[in-house]
Design an enzyme around this catalytic site. Structure first.
Site, PDB file in Angstrom:
ATOM      1  CG  ASN A 159      -2.106  -0.841   1.100  1.00 52.49           C
ATOM      2  OD1 ASN A 159      -2.244  -1.525   0.090  1.00 52.49           O
ATOM      3  ND2 ASN A 159      -2.957  -0.846   2.098  1.00 52.49           N
ATOM      4  CB  ILE A 160       0.180   4.630  -1.395  1.00 56.37           C
ATOM      5  CG1 ILE A 160       0.204   4.389  -2.902  1.00 56.37           C
ATOM      6  CG2 ILE A 160       0.688   6.031  -1.069  1.00 56.37           C
ATOM      7  CD1 ILE A 160      -0.282   5.489  -3.749  1.00 56.37           C
ATOM      8  CE  LYS A 161      -1.344   4.712   7.396  1.00 56.46           C
ATOM      9  NZ  LYS A 161      -2.058   4.149   8.470  1.00 56.46           N
ATOM     10  N   GLY A 162       2.311   2.398   3.219  1.00 56.68           N
ATOM     11  CA  GLY A 162       3.606   1.846   3.598  1.00 56.68           C
ATOM     12  C   GLY A 162       3.741   1.457   5.051  1.00 56.68           C
TER      13      GLY A 162
ATOM     14  CD  GLU B 314      -5.199   6.522   9.377  1.00 52.31           C
ATOM     15  OE1 GLU B 314      -5.607   5.903   8.371  1.00 52.31           O
ATOM     16  OE2 GLU B 314      -4.009   6.825   9.567  1.00 52.31           O
TER      17      GLU B 314
END
Lengths: 288, 535
Positions: A159-162, B314
């Site tokens: 994921n981009i979030k990493g 979140e």
């Protein structure tokens, strides 16, 4: 050197043990500045060899059970062993906590470590290497296989979030990432890898009950090696907190990543294996 | 079960009402969709209620054979029962089992009867299925009688422990031992992969994989063993299993017939985490919840799972949204508040500052939003690192939140989570942890009043308002209007709103088992459940 000598030295100086040893070393005491090569476990004094273990014996809690626990501790190399806690768990079992000094020595010169075999690259370097030497996007397929629903590992890498402040592989411009998510069946994974022309397949395995992670991984690698001709099998990478370092060959995969692996490490590895110019012929063939 | 009423959070009742009305708005189109379809598993469950059980020598259940044969012959759009009881009336076979056996070899023929034949077949089917429904009713009464006679769990939260050896004959002594050690609820984890089997295995099973197969015989054996233990201990020990996966309706029916007490039954879990087709899941879900409502079974929902894939701070509001949706779907299917074990979990990263206060805020929010539901409080898993000592402390804090916020069902956390399947000693230590916290701090619900506009109150209101915003976004999404699947909730599931999983209604396992109902569709089980009738 005996424990009492060190204790006497400490009592004399009223210093913390570490301080005392640097400033008033007892003759024959190992130096603080040169650990090893022979070490023993550390409780509160260098060389004391202290360890703690807990276990359950299938015996009712009585004197005999406590003796049995101490016998086990002795056979494990704990001498002297101190039985600090014993508690009946129902009528048939007893739980023990034992502290003691182990007689074993560890020689750190005999420890073998799998060193990282590839250089760590930044994301720009990764992208540049792929662009310059592959001339197309590097295709990565990721999944949790079997019944493992814990995507936390694969998501951390993809994921981009990493993870750990590093962006995941989806962030790399020169990579095409297909994350199939959880509970992917092995045939589906093989099919997807074929469909998108995967250069690498990343599989994450968190659930380890009854060695599910081992079983799933060997099933997966066998399926890939059966479905693709030799030399065209995508790079198989598996990750999870309970894989043993250096077990890649046994699992039939190219690389195993353990706990705490970051996306940057995986990206660097992929570049190292799939992109970097080779000095030796790629055993998996030229078309990589 | 009595629930403690902790301090108020000062939630705005208008916001709470709005949250519920948005959940209804999101859920209603999906209920309509569920009512317009049936599935192979709903039809098989109906046959099970009519008394058809057993399997051929390969282990394929007779209900599967019969439903498949009817589907091949005349389709399932009218329901399986009408063609089946028509065939019985025509003398294709003397009884249901023989008919299924003949059908499996292709030597029974099916048709859609008309006029008087149709009425007569439907009447006969209803009579047969009603017998099963009456068994479910009598099992519910048996539970109530037994609780009254031997006594109930002495306090809340009920202590919930898991056993899972794979072998029912090993599970039984372990479950009895766990009950003696203090468990109020025993859950038998299912074998890995059962959720993706499109049939229910048969008989007593001894070879599960990280769990034990859910079968009618395993249910019966375990319930009988726990009945003995309940009498021995002077408190009714509840039994839990999983109505989820491709056979959710059938397992619900078997649970009703064999007097299971709680069932894991989440409205979206199968979609998100097992990649089961969304429509299949919602159809199966509604039927299974109707059965649970009738059987007096408490459902446990699976919101804890969202937090294993998404961040617990979140994504806290997605838990609330899912609880609201689960509540809507549950009540629509006839379940009452006391039957809603809505799930939530202690999964905030302990490195996050104020993580314990945030956990308290989230747990209190659930408690306040659903004051009459038992609520199922789930222990940390994601941040259990293998450091068992730290894990034990974390479990202690988890137990403390449970005590301070009056949770109804507490799943006991193991310090060896993510290390090994629990050892005997792990379970014993975990129960000591729970007992210590409950005895030392159980009364804190009385003293614990989060200050007005303090961090806890503010955080709870924030999560609720984020949940309302998300529900609002879901129901106002018109991007799929006019498409084959215009339901906004399905669009949200497609987009990965829950648990970060993207699941479109046109994909997923079990889609081929979904059938659009025809005008003449009949299912006596649904009718009896809708009407609350016994004949």
């Amino acid at each position: 050197m005996t424990r009492s000598t060190a204790q006497e030295a400490r009592d004399r100086t009223h210093q913390h043990e570490g301080e005392r040893r640097r400033e008033h070393p007892v003759t024959g005491e190992p130096s603080l500045h040169e650990p090893g090569p022979i070490v023993r476990p550390y409780g509160d004094t260098t060389g004391d060899g202290m360890v703690q273990v807990s276990f359950t014996l299938p015996l009712p809690h009585d004197k005999r059970a406590e003796g049995a626990a101490l016998q086990l501790a002795a056979k494990m190399g704990m001498s002297p062993a101190l039985l600090v806690h014993a508690k009946a768990m129902g009528p048939h079992f007893t739980f023990f906590v034992v502290y003691g000094s182990v007689t074993h020595l560890v020689d750190v010169r005999e420890v073998q470590v799998v060193e990282r075999e590839f250089p760590l690259l930044g994301s720009a370097e990764v992208n540049q290497a792929i662009r310059a030497q592959l001339g197309r996007k590097l295709v990565v397929v990721g999944a949790c296989i079997g019944t493992d629903a814990h995507t936390v590992g694969i998501d951390a890498i993809l994921n981009i979030k990493g993870f750990a402040g590093e962006k995941g592989l989806e962030y790399y411009r020169e990579m095409k990432v297909v994350n199939l998510g959880a509970q992917v069946l092995v045939p589906e994974l093989v099919e997807s890898a074929r469909e998108v022309g995967a250069d690498a397949v990343l599989v994450s395995q968190v659930v380890t009950q009854k060695d599910a992670h081992i079983h799933n991984t060997t099933t997966m690698s066998a399926a890939f090696r059966e479905a693709f001709p030799a030399g065209e099998v995508p790079l198989l990478v598996v990750g999870g907190p309970r894989f043993e370092e250096g077990s890649a060959a046994a699992l039939g995969v190219d690389r195993v990543f353990g706990r705490g692996t970051t996306p940057g490490e995986v990206a660097s590895y992929l570049v190292h294996e799939l992109v970097a110019p080779r000095t030796t012929r790629d055993p998996r063939g030229e078309q990589r | 079960m009595s629930s403690r009423r902790p301090a108020l959070l000062d939630l705005d009742p208008a916001v709470v009402r709005r949250a519920r009305s948005l959940a209804r708005k999101a859920g209603k189109p999906v209920v309509d969709l569920a009512r317009a379809h049936t599935t192979v598993s709903v039809e098989r469950a109906t046959l099970r209620l009519a008394g058809l059980s057993g399997a051929d020598h390969d282990g394929t259940p007779w209900v599967n054979h019969l439903v498949d044969a009817v589907r091949d012959g005349v389709g399932l759009e009218h329901g399986v029962t009408t063609p089946v009881w028509d065939a019985l009336r025509r003398g294709e076979a003397p009884d249901l089992l023989t008919l299924a056996q003949k059908a499996s070899s292709g030597s029974a023929s099916f048709r859609l009867p008309e006029k008087r034949d149709l009425t007569a077949s439907r009447t006969a089917a209803r009579k047969a299925v009603a017998k099963g429904i009456r068994t479910v009713d009598s099992q519910r009464r048996a539970r109530e009688r037994m609780v009254a006679k031997v006594g109930d769990a002495p306090r809340t939260p009920w202590i919930y422990l898991i056993v899972a050896t794979g072998d029912i004959h090993e599970d039984i002594p372990q479950a009895q031992a766990a009950a003696r050690e203090g468990a109020d609820v025993i859950a038998v984890i299912r074998s890995t992969g059962q959720s993706l089997l499109d049939f229910v295995p048969e008989g007593a099973t001894r070879e599960g994989y990280a769990g034990t197969y859910a079968t009618q015989e395993n249910f019966r054996l375990m319930r009988a063993a726990l009945d003995d233990t309940s009498r021995e201990l002077g408190r009714y020990v509840r039994l839990t299993n999983y109505a989820s996966g491709l056979c959710m309706p059938e397992i619900a029916a078997l649970a009703g017939l064999e007097r299971l007490d709680m069932m894991l039954n989440d409205s979206m879990y199968g979609i998100l985490f097992r990649d089961i087709n969304p429509i299949r899941t919602f159809v199966d879900q509604r039927f299974s919840r109707q059965v649970h409502a009738r059987a007096g079974i408490i459902i446990n929902t699976g919101e804890d799972n969202y937090l294993t894939t998404a961040d617990a701070v979140e994504a806290a509001h997605t838990v609330t949204v899912s609880q609201l949706l689960n509540e809507y779907f549950a009540k629509e299917a006839g379940l009452e508040d006391w039957q809603l074990g809505l799930g939530h979990a202690f999964e905030i990263n302990p490195e996050v500052p104020e993580s314990f206060r945030l956990e308290l805020a989230h747990a209190l929010l659930a408690r306040q939003l659903f004051p009459d539901a038992p609520l199922k409080w789930m222990p940390p898993t994601k941040h259990m690192t293998g450091d068992v000592f730290r894990g034990y402390l974390l479990d202690g804090f988890f137990n403390l939140v449970g005590a301070m916020t009056g949770q109804g069902i507490l799943l006991v956390g193991m310090m060896t989570e993510a290390v090994v399947t629990p050892w005997l000693s792990d379970r014993d230590l975990a129960l000591q942890n729970v007992r210590y916290v409950m005895e030392a701090a159980g009364g804190l619900t009385e003293d614990f009043h989060p200050p007005h506009d303090g961090l806890i109150q503010t955080r709870a209101r924030q999560v609720l308002s984020e949940a309302v915003d998300l529900l609002d976004t879901i129901v106002s999404d018109t991007s799929t209007k006019g498409s084959a699947h215009p339901q906004p909730l399905l669009a949200a599931i497609t987009d990965g709103t829950f648990g970060a999983m993207k699941r479109p209604p046109t994909k997923g396992k079990g889609l081929d088992g979904v059938v659009v109902k025809a005008d003449g569709y009949d299912n006596p089980a649904t009718t009896l459940l809708d009407e609350g009738a016994t004949r």
